[in-house]
Design a protein around this motif. Structure first.
Motif, PDB file in Angstrom:
ATOM      1  N   GLN A  33       0.801  -1.221   0.000  1.00  0.00           N
ATOM      2  CA  GLN A  33       0.000   0.000   0.000  1.00  0.00           C
ATOM      3  C   GLN A  33       0.840   1.280   0.000  1.00  0.00           C
ATOM      4  O   GLN A  33       0.348   2.338  -0.377  1.00  0.00           O
ATOM      5  CB  GLN A  33      -0.935  -0.007   1.222  1.00  0.00           C
ATOM      6  N   ARG A  34       2.114   1.207   0.389  1.00  0.00           N
ATOM      7  CA  ARG A  34       2.901   2.422   0.625  1.00  0.00           C
ATOM      8  C   ARG A  34       2.926   3.350  -0.598  1.00  0.00           C
ATOM      9  O   ARG A  34       2.758   4.562  -0.463  1.00  0.00           O
ATOM     10  CB  ARG A  34       4.319   2.020   1.025  1.00  0.00           C
ATOM     11  N   LEU A  35       3.164   2.817  -1.768  1.00  0.00           N
ATOM     12  CA  LEU A  35       3.193   3.655  -2.969  1.00  0.00           C
ATOM     13  C   LEU A  35       1.839   4.307  -3.202  1.00  0.00           C
ATOM     14  O   LEU A  35       1.756   5.483  -3.566  1.00  0.00           O
ATOM     15  CB  LEU A  35       3.587   2.816  -4.184  1.00  0.00           C
ATOM     16  N   LEU A  36       0.765   3.570  -3.007  1.00  0.00           N
ATOM     17  CA  LEU A  36      -0.569   4.104  -3.245  1.00  0.00           C
ATOM     18  C   LEU A  36      -0.913   5.184  -2.230  1.00  0.00           C
ATOM     19  O   LEU A  36      -1.572   6.171  -2.553  1.00  0.00           O
ATOM     20  CB  LEU A  36      -1.591   2.967  -3.206  1.00  0.00           C
ATOM     21  N   THR A  37      -0.444   5.007  -0.990  1.00  0.00           N
ATOM     22  CA  THR A  37      -0.612   6.062   0.014  1.00  0.00           C
ATOM     23  C   THR A  37       0.121   7.320  -0.405  1.00  0.00           C
ATOM     24  O   THR A  37      -0.396   8.439  -0.267  1.00  0.00           O
ATOM     25  CB  THR A  37      -0.101   5.575   1.383  1.00  0.00           C
ATOM     26  N   LEU A  53       0.875   8.211  -3.530  1.00  0.00           N
ATOM     27  CA  LEU A  53       0.187   8.802  -4.673  1.00  0.00           C
ATOM     28  C   LEU A  53      -1.070   9.552  -4.241  1.00  0.00           C
ATOM     29  O   LEU A  53      -1.482  10.511  -4.906  1.00  0.00           O
ATOM     30  CB  LEU A  53      -0.167   7.708  -5.687  1.00  0.00           C
ATOM     31  N   ASP A  54      -1.674   9.129  -3.132  1.00  0.00           N
ATOM     32  CA  ASP A  54      -2.848   9.822  -2.599  1.00  0.00           C
ATOM     33  C   ASP A  54      -2.469  11.047  -1.765  1.00  0.00           C
ATOM     34  O   ASP A  54      -3.358  11.747  -1.259  1.00  0.00           O
ATOM     35  CB  ASP A  54      -3.677   8.868  -1.728  1.00  0.00           C
ATOM     36  N   GLY A  55      -1.172  11.283  -1.603  1.00  0.00           N
ATOM     37  CA  GLY A  55      -0.717  12.419  -0.807  1.00  0.00           C
ATOM     38  C   GLY A  55      -0.888  12.237   0.683  1.00  0.00           C
ATOM     39  O   GLY A  55      -0.911  13.227   1.438  1.00  0.00           O
ATOM     40  N   LEU A  56      -0.966  10.975   1.141  1.00  0.00           N
ATOM     41  CA  LEU A  56      -1.238  10.705   2.552  1.00  0.00           C
ATOM     42  C   LEU A  56      -0.023  10.172   3.311  1.00  0.00           C
ATOM     43  O   LEU A  56      -0.147   9.868   4.496  1.00  0.00           O
ATOM     44  CB  LEU A  56      -2.385   9.694   2.688  1.00  0.00           C
ATOM     45  N   LEU A  57       1.115  10.068   2.648  1.00  0.00           N
ATOM     46  CA  LEU A  57       2.280   9.518   3.328  1.00  0.00           C
ATOM     47  C   LEU A  57       2.660  10.408   4.512  1.00  0.00           C
ATOM     48  O   LEU A  57       2.934  11.588   4.364  1.00  0.00           O
ATOM     49  CB  LEU A  57       3.449   9.408   2.350  1.00  0.00           C
ATOM     50  N   GLY A  58       2.606   9.813   5.700  1.00  0.00           N
ATOM     51  CA  GLY A  58       2.883  10.574   6.913  1.00  0.00           C
ATOM     52  C   GLY A  58       1.737  11.438   7.378  1.00  0.00           C
ATOM     53  O   GLY A  58       1.882  12.203   8.342  1.00  0.00           O
TER      54      GLY A  58
END
Length: 515
Positions: free
Chosen positions: A326-330, A332-337
């Motif tokens: 899921q990390r890449l998709l998170t 791409l959604d601008g939700l990392l961190g």
């Protein structure tokens, strides 16, 4: 016929020529590999063939130049794919590409047929990361890639049209391989299909499709996308797409709509899918408007049910996933961190198995914070557990499955993406410095990345050639899997907490919840 060539790496030398069932072709030599691009395997699905099952390509006269990729199928704008396809011309969307290190009719090389991913919404074989030259040259295999219809063109449930047209395209491409690959140096009795994400979901679907029986003997499924729709769900989504154009979801209404407009309608519905969450369920939360339809005909049952019933018992299976899907998709959604407690709670409620799925995750991962829980449950729901359960269904029926997990941290973005979704693709093809994977691997691949890629390519091509990737088959007692990392190892399946949470879950056909 194959042109005699004393030095195939010499670009000034004779070009490779072969005589396929549909006509003579000439390709090009690239680093010692004969390459043929843009070969039609079916008639263009336009005009009276729009939304129809694929029809075999007609034979041509003379020698056809097979030096350029065919135009990509119409598709949505996710990941910039619409922009990449905008300059293409023509409607020969259904074409194959072949890389052969020995295009002699008697070579009898193993054949690897790639099915690209893209959430059944985007995807094209012309992307530079799918170039089969290195895999063919260093692995001693014939590599085939191809286009298939995506989005509404390929997977929309349209009245008057057969379901799963994208899957039927894939079957047609495999039939072309069966009938033609010997002319390119391949052995039609040693065909392996391999794919990633929706491509791996397609591989799983092909294992369950009677029409695909006998077209391949081995299958590699990398990060299986576990979404399979009921006809009612697919039809409801298609109706919403047609409504964007003021039309009904019928062949009569949609066949005159220009393909870009139809793709745009699919994008419009995808952009507001959460509005239909109470009707469409978890796929609305993940913006997955298209998937294979378990229609009882082309696709009679889900892949897990089919394998449990023994459909793939005689087919070798190599299946696995990345650790941090899921990390890449998170990102791409601008939700990392940026994942909040509320977002994590919603994800656990929507994607966790059973009525107490959220509690199981909190109990199984007591030290996990919001972002980790958000990531874990989505990784498991859409990719990790569908992949593991495919292996378990194959094993339970007496078949053979080899399982792997990619645990190497991608160096791109300072390692923030971990072992993310899609990282396996450049490693398997060996294309570490081109196309979209550059953001994962970095502009200058490290010796570590090159060594890992070499190990994965060797495992994939050995499996294609002999059915053994180099480690023991999966079983329900030891659960041994190959971990691909800087230092590879074979160990018990490492995602034990997730496995236990999902152990009693059966991946069902996704229904239309309300009307």
């Amino acid at each position: 016929m194959t042109a005699a060539v004393s030095d195939p790496s010499d670009p000034s030398g004779p070009r490779p020529e072969i005589d396929a069932v549909t006509g003579a072709l000439h390709g090009v030599w690239e680093a010692g590999v004969a390459v043929f691009r843009g070969i039609p395997f079916a008639e263009p699905p336009v005009g009276t063939l729009r939304f129809a099952a694929p029809r075999p390509a007609r034979r041509w006269d003379g020698v056809r130049a097979a030096v350029s990729y065919g135009p990509p199928p119409p598709q949505g704008g996710a990941l910039g794919m619409a922009a990449l396809s905008r300059g293409a011309t023509g409607d020969d969307w259904l074409t194959v590409n072949v890389w052969s290190p020995d295009p002699g009719r008697g070579a009898g090389l193993p054949v690897m047929v790639w099915i690209q991913g893209g959430a059944y919404t985007v995807g094209m074989s012309a992307l530079p990361e799918y170039d089969g030259g290195r895999l063919a040259r260093e692995g001693g295999v014939v590599v085939v890639t191809f286009n298939y219809r995506v989005g509404l063109e390929g997977f929309g449930q349209i009245e008057g049209a057969p379901a799963n047209r994208g899957l039927l395209d894939q079957v047609a491409a495999l039939e072309w391989v069966r009938d033609n690959i010997r002319a390119f140096g391949g052995d039609p009795d040693r065909v392996t299909v391999f794919g990633q994400s929706a491509g791996a979901g397609s591989v799983a679907a092909l294992l369950a499709m009677p029409r695909a029986a006998g077209l391949f003997g081995r299958a590699v499924a990398q990060s299986v996308q576990g979404t399979f729709f009921s006809p009612d769900l697919a039809a409801d989504i298609a109706a919403s797409c047609a409504a964007e154009l003021g039309l009904r979801p019928t062949v009569a209404d949609l066949s005159a709509v220009a393909p870009p407009r139809l793709s745009a309608a699919g994008d419009a519905v995808g952009a507001k899918m959460t509005q239909w969450a109470e009707r469409w369920g978890p796929v609305a939360h993940r913006t997955i408007p298209f998937s294979p339809v378990v229609d009882g005909d082309a696709l009679p049952v889900t892949p897990w049910q089919a394998l449990a019933d023994g459909a793939g018992r005689d087919i070798g299976l190599l299946v696995g996933h990345t650790r941090d899907e899921q990390r890449l998709l998170t990102a791409l959604d601008g939700l990392l961190g940026q994942v909040t407690q509320e977002q994590a709670a919603t994800a656990l409620d929507v994607f966790g198995p059973g009525q107490d799925g959220a509690r199981r995750y909190r109990d199984g991962f007591p030290a996990a914070g919001s972002e980790e829980l958000h990531e874990l449950v989505q990784s498991d729901w859409v990719f990790r557990m569908p992949s593991l359960h495919l292996a378990q269904a194959q094993t339970a029926s007496g078949g053979r499955a080899h399982v792997y997990e990619l645990t190497w941290t991608a160096p791109g973005m300072g390692g923030a993406l971990g072992a993310c979704h899609g990282l396996d693709v450049p490693l398997v093809f060996g294309n570490l410095d081109r196309g979209q994977p550059a953001m994962l691997i970095g502009e200058a691949p490290s010796p570590e990345a090159e060594a890992l890629s070499a190990r994965m390519r060797a495992a994939w091509t050995a499996f294609a050639a002999h059915g053994d990737p180099g480690w023991a088959p999966y079983d329900t007692e030891r659960r041994l899997v190959q971990l691909f990392d800087t230092q590879p190892a074979v160990s018990a399946y490492p995602e034990e907490a997730s496995r236990l949470i999902w152990q009693d879950h059966t991946f069902p056909v996704l229904p239309l919840i309300g009307r």
